[in-house]
Write an enzyme that holds these catalytic residues in place. Structure first.
Site, PDB file in Angstrom:
ATOM      1  N   GLU A 245       0.740  -1.261  -0.043  1.00  0.00           N
ATOM      2  CA  GLU A 245      -0.066  -0.134  -0.074  1.00  0.00           C
ATOM      3  C   GLU A 245       0.769   1.166  -0.065  1.00  0.00           C
ATOM      4  O   GLU A 245       0.595   2.278  -0.609  1.00  0.00           O
ATOM      5  CB  GLU A 245      -0.626  -0.006   1.145  1.00  0.00           C
TER       6      GLU A 245
ATOM      7  N   GLU B 135      -5.340  -8.188   4.053  1.00  0.00           N
ATOM      8  CA  GLU B 135      -5.746  -7.772   5.245  1.00  0.00           C
ATOM      9  C   GLU B 135      -7.177  -8.319   5.556  1.00  0.00           C
ATOM     10  O   GLU B 135      -7.434  -8.690   6.636  1.00  0.00           O
ATOM     11  CB  GLU B 135      -5.849  -6.257   5.329  1.00  0.00           C
TER      12      GLU B 135
END
Length: 242
Positions: A104, A124
């Protein structure tokens, strides 16, 4: 641990914890933000890469168990904030697997160059965690409608698929990766270029990113309060020990 050197006027920041797939401890995250801020005003550009077979496995979950998830997420946010505060090109040289918060983080970079071994992985959702680094705003900016599937599927994305999706800009041989990233910085900052003003014009605005940070911090509070985050991290640690 990170190593910082300057090569041809470009700061080369290397994630140097290969025995742990360059997983990011809280101290490493603080060091990365500080190094980017330092060289974002002193160098011609910044290149970030990893050592070994991974760019980075993301958050060091073994360290994170029992810690405040909100504090963990906000330390990732500051890494992204540091990149967007620079006025020089920042390039990711993705040498291998890029996971979670590390994957990210590269979304805010001005370019991402990978090798054939590069992979993107946003796990995640299936660990009970929430995304960070303004990925809720930056991932759709890069890949459009594929963003939701990339997050909800929690599946690895190969270098070729990452290139097709827009996560990578180019794939080069491993032996020329860092040189290709430095060359891109040099090309973008050649004498007479107006790169600094175009970075300011074309990067996401600070207001947009800060709104994304706020929303992601609230999401982290929700998964932490529900118990699924700590349960997911504990299960991950137990699997890795088994």
């Amino acid at each position: 641990m990170i190593d910082v050197t300057v090569r041809d006027e470009v700061a080369l920041i290397t994630l140097a914890r290969p025995d742990k797939l360059n997983a990011l401890t809280s101290a490493m995250r603080a060091d990365l933000a500080a190094a980017v801020r330092e060289h974002g005003t002193r160098s011609r550009g910044i290149v970030v890469t990893g050592t070994g077979r991974a760019f980075s496995a993301g958050e060091d979950i073994h360290q994170a168990v029992g810690r405040s998830l909100v504090e963990e997420v906000e330390s990732f946010h500051d890494m992204t904030r540091a990149v967007l505060e620079t006025r020089v090109p920042v390039v990711a040289a993705v040498n291998g697997l890029a996971v979670g918060g590390a994957a990210e983080w590269t979304l805010c970079f001005d370019s991402r160059i990978g090798t054939p071994a590069a992979e993107y992985f946003f796990p995640e959702n299936h660990i009970g965690l929430s995304i960070s680094n303004a990925a809720s705003q930056l991932l759709p900016r890069l890949v459009g409608g594929r963003a939701l599937r990339l997050v909800l599927d929690s599946a690895r994305t190969s270098a070729d698929d990452a290139l097709a999706a827009g996560l990578l800009d180019e794939i080069v041989p491993a032996e020329t990766l860092v040189e290709a990233a430095i060359a891109r910085v040099h090309r973008w900052t050649a004498p007479g270029t107006a790169t600094a003003v175009h970075l300011a014009l074309l990067r996401p605005s600070a207001a947009e990113v800060e709104r994304a940070f706020q929303a992601e911090t609230e999401a982290a509070k929700q998964v932490e309060a529900s118990g699924i985050a700590q349960a997911g991290m504990a299960a991950f640690v137990n699997r890795s020990r088994g």
